[in-house]
Design a protein around this motif. Structure first.
Motif, mmCIF file in Angstrom:
data_model
loop_
_atom_site.group_PDB
_atom_site.id
_atom_site.type_symbol
_atom_site.label_atom_id
_atom_site.label_comp_id
_atom_site.label_asym_id
_atom_site.label_seq_id
_atom_site.Cartn_x
_atom_site.Cartn_y
_atom_site.Cartn_z
ATOM 1 N N ILE A 220 0.843 -1.197 0.000
ATOM 2 C CA ILE A 220 0.000 0.000 0.000
ATOM 3 C C ILE A 220 0.876 1.244 0.000
ATOM 4 O O ILE A 220 1.797 1.355 0.805
ATOM 5 N N GLU A 221 0.568 2.156 -0.912
ATOM 6 C CA GLU A 221 1.159 3.491 -0.897
ATOM 7 C C GLU A 221 0.026 4.434 -0.506
ATOM 8 O O GLU A 221 -0.860 4.718 -1.312
ATOM 9 N N LYS A 222 0.058 4.885 0.734
ATOM 10 C CA LYS A 222 -1.004 5.750 1.254
ATOM 11 C C LYS A 222 -0.922 7.138 0.617
ATOM 12 O O LYS A 222 0.158 7.717 0.500
ATOM 13 N N GLY A 223 -2.089 7.650 0.220
ATOM 14 C CA GLY A 223 -2.182 9.022 -0.271
ATOM 15 C C GLY A 223 -1.311 9.334 -1.475
ATOM 16 O O GLY A 223 -0.661 10.372 -1.518
ATOM 17 N N LEU A 224 -1.315 8.454 -2.481
ATOM 18 C CA LEU A 224 -0.554 8.698 -3.707
ATOM 19 C C LEU A 224 -1.075 9.985 -4.358
ATOM 20 O O LEU A 224 -2.280 10.177 -4.498
ATOM 21 N N SER A 225 -0.180 10.868 -4.749
ATOM 22 C CA SER A 225 -0.594 12.142 -5.347
ATOM 23 C C SER A 225 -1.256 11.903 -6.707
ATOM 24 O O SER A 225 -0.950 10.924 -7.402
ATOM 25 N N LEU A 226 -2.138 12.812 -7.083
ATOM 26 C CA LEU A 226 -2.780 12.727 -8.398
ATOM 27 C C LEU A 226 -1.734 12.794 -9.506
ATOM 28 O O LEU A 226 -1.839 12.101 -10.514
ATOM 29 N N GLN A 227 -0.706 13.613 -9.307
ATOM 30 C CA GLN A 227 0.361 13.732 -10.304
ATOM 31 C C GLN A 227 1.057 12.389 -10.507
ATOM 32 O O GLN A 227 1.293 11.970 -11.637
ATOM 33 N N GLU A 228 1.369 11.687 -9.416
ATOM 34 C CA GLU A 228 2.032 10.388 -9.528
ATOM 35 C C GLU A 228 1.088 9.345 -10.128
ATOM 36 O O GLU A 228 1.489 8.509 -10.933
ATOM 37 N N GLY B 152 -14.076 5.409 -1.281
ATOM 38 C CA GLY B 152 -14.370 4.269 -0.445
ATOM 39 C C GLY B 152 -13.325 3.933 0.591
ATOM 40 O O GLY B 152 -12.280 4.574 0.698
ATOM 41 N N ARG B 153 -13.653 2.879 1.328
ATOM 42 C CA ARG B 153 -12.782 2.382 2.387
ATOM 43 C C ARG B 153 -12.967 0.877 2.468
ATOM 44 O O ARG B 153 -14.091 0.371 2.438
ATOM 45 N N VAL B 154 -11.849 0.139 2.574
ATOM 46 C CA VAL B 154 -11.847 -1.314 2.486
ATOM 47 C C VAL B 154 -10.924 -1.908 3.541
ATOM 48 O O VAL B 154 -9.923 -1.289 3.919
ATOM 49 N N GLU B 155 -11.270 -3.118 3.979
ATOM 50 C CA GLU B 155 -10.370 -3.923 4.801
ATOM 51 C C GLU B 155 -10.247 -5.274 4.116
ATOM 52 O O GLU B 155 -11.256 -5.921 3.833
ATOM 53 N N VAL B 156 -9.023 -5.693 3.819
ATOM 54 C CA VAL B 156 -8.768 -6.980 3.162
ATOM 55 C C VAL B 156 -7.964 -7.841 4.128
ATOM 56 O O VAL B 156 -6.937 -7.405 4.646
ATOM 57 N N THR B 157 -8.448 -9.061 4.345
ATOM 58 C CA THR B 157 -7.760 -9.992 5.233
ATOM 59 C C THR B 157 -7.251 -11.180 4.424
ATOM 60 O O THR B 157 -8.048 -11.990 3.947
ATOM 61 N N PRO B 158 -5.920 -11.258 4.244
ATOM 62 C CA PRO B 158 -5.358 -12.418 3.539
ATOM 63 C C PRO B 158 -5.590 -13.685 4.354
ATOM 64 O O PRO B 158 -5.586 -13.636 5.588
ATOM 65 N N GLU B 159 -5.801 -14.804 3.667
ATOM 66 C CA GLU B 159 -5.990 -16.084 4.348
ATOM 67 C C GLU B 159 -4.782 -16.338 5.259
ATOM 68 O O GLU B 159 -3.639 -16.300 4.814
ATOM 69 N N GLY B 160 -5.048 -16.531 6.555
ATOM 70 C CA GLY B 160 -3.983 -16.783 7.521
ATOM 71 C C GLY B 160 -3.197 -15.553 7.922
ATOM 72 O O GLY B 160 -2.179 -15.669 8.597
ATOM 73 N N GLY B 161 -3.672 -14.354 7.519
ATOM 74 C CA GLY B 161 -2.935 -13.117 7.811
ATOM 75 C C GLY B 161 -3.770 -12.102 8.570
ATOM 76 O O GLY B 161 -4.895 -12.382 8.978
ATOM 77 N N PRO C 197 -5.676 -8.284 8.918
ATOM 78 C CA PRO C 197 -6.407 -7.346 8.059
ATOM 79 C C PRO C 197 -5.542 -6.147 7.671
ATOM 80 O O PRO C 197 -4.715 -5.689 8.463
ATOM 81 N N VAL C 198 -5.760 -5.661 6.459
ATOM 82 C CA VAL C 198 -5.076 -4.486 5.935
ATOM 83 C C VAL C 198 -6.153 -3.513 5.474
ATOM 84 O O VAL C 198 -7.063 -3.901 4.736
ATOM 85 N N SER C 199 -6.066 -2.249 5.921
ATOM 86 C CA SER C 199 -7.071 -1.244 5.571
ATOM 87 C C SER C 199 -6.495 -0.213 4.612
ATOM 88 O O SER C 199 -5.321 0.157 4.723
ATOM 89 N N PHE C 200 -7.334 0.244 3.697
ATOM 90 C CA PHE C 200 -6.937 1.302 2.775
ATOM 91 C C PHE C 200 -8.186 1.994 2.259
ATOM 92 O O PHE C 200 -9.303 1.516 2.470
ATOM 93 N N GLY C 201 -7.985 3.146 1.600
ATOM 94 C CA GLY C 201 -9.129 3.912 1.130
ATOM 95 C C GLY C 201 -8.770 4.866 0.014
ATOM 96 O O GLY C 201 -7.715 4.743 -0.627
ATOM 97 N N ALA C 202 -9.657 5.828 -0.207
ATOM 98 C CA ALA C 202 -9.520 6.779 -1.306
ATOM 99 C C ALA C 202 -8.129 7.413 -1.297
ATOM 100 O O ALA C 202 -7.619 7.803 -0.251
ATOM 101 N N GLY C 203 -7.514 7.454 -2.489
ATOM 102 C CA GLY C 203 -6.195 8.040 -2.641
ATOM 103 C C GLY C 203 -5.051 7.062 -2.471
ATOM 104 O O GLY C 203 -3.893 7.419 -2.711
ATOM 105 N N ASP C 204 -5.354 5.826 -2.081
ATOM 106 C CA ASP C 204 -4.302 4.835 -1.863
ATOM 107 C C ASP C 204 -4.074 3.992 -3.117
ATOM 108 O O ASP C 204 -5.014 3.677 -3.848
ATOM 109 N N TYR C 205 -2.806 3.631 -3.328
ATOM 110 C CA TYR C 205 -2.384 2.773 -4.437
ATOM 111 C C TYR C 205 -2.030 1.434 -3.818
ATOM 112 O O TYR C 205 -1.218 1.362 -2.897
#
Length: 91
Positions: A6-14, A48-57, A59-67
């Motif tokens: 996850i790259e939090k808050g990736l700029s629009l330019q990038e 949006g906003r999401v939480e993804v839990t890998p099998e056996g791992g 949870p990882v959270s991320f949202g708008a602006g994240d890559y």
């Protein structure tokens, strides 16, 4: 197997430099569902906003602006907390 990146808050330019706005979009209402990645996925969340839990791992959270990068072969559970709209590409 590599983890979710996850790259939090990736700029629009990038995001533009990486070409994400030419990728297809995907939308999903608040929900919970299982998913397995057949290929590596890269995505850029527009909304949006999401939480993804890998099998056996943990949870990882991320949202708008994240890559976010998901590795091929990973099985997980998606919990869409706030409706999502994202650009994505499979590699």
């Amino acid at each position: 197997m590599s983890q979710i990146g996850i790259e939090k808050g990736l700029s629009l330019q990038e995001a533009k430099r990486r070409g994400v706005f030419a990728w297809p979009t995907w939308e999903c209402a608040a929900s919970i569902f299982p998913w397995t990645y057949d290929a590596d996925e890269e995505c850029y969340l527009l909304e949006g906003r999401v939480e993804v839990t890998p099998e056996g791992g943990e949870p990882v959270s991320f949202g708008a602006g994240d890559y976010v990068r998901f590795p091929a072969g990973m099985s997980c559970t998606w919990r869409v907390i706030e409706p999502v709209r994202k650009h994505y590409v499979f590699r």
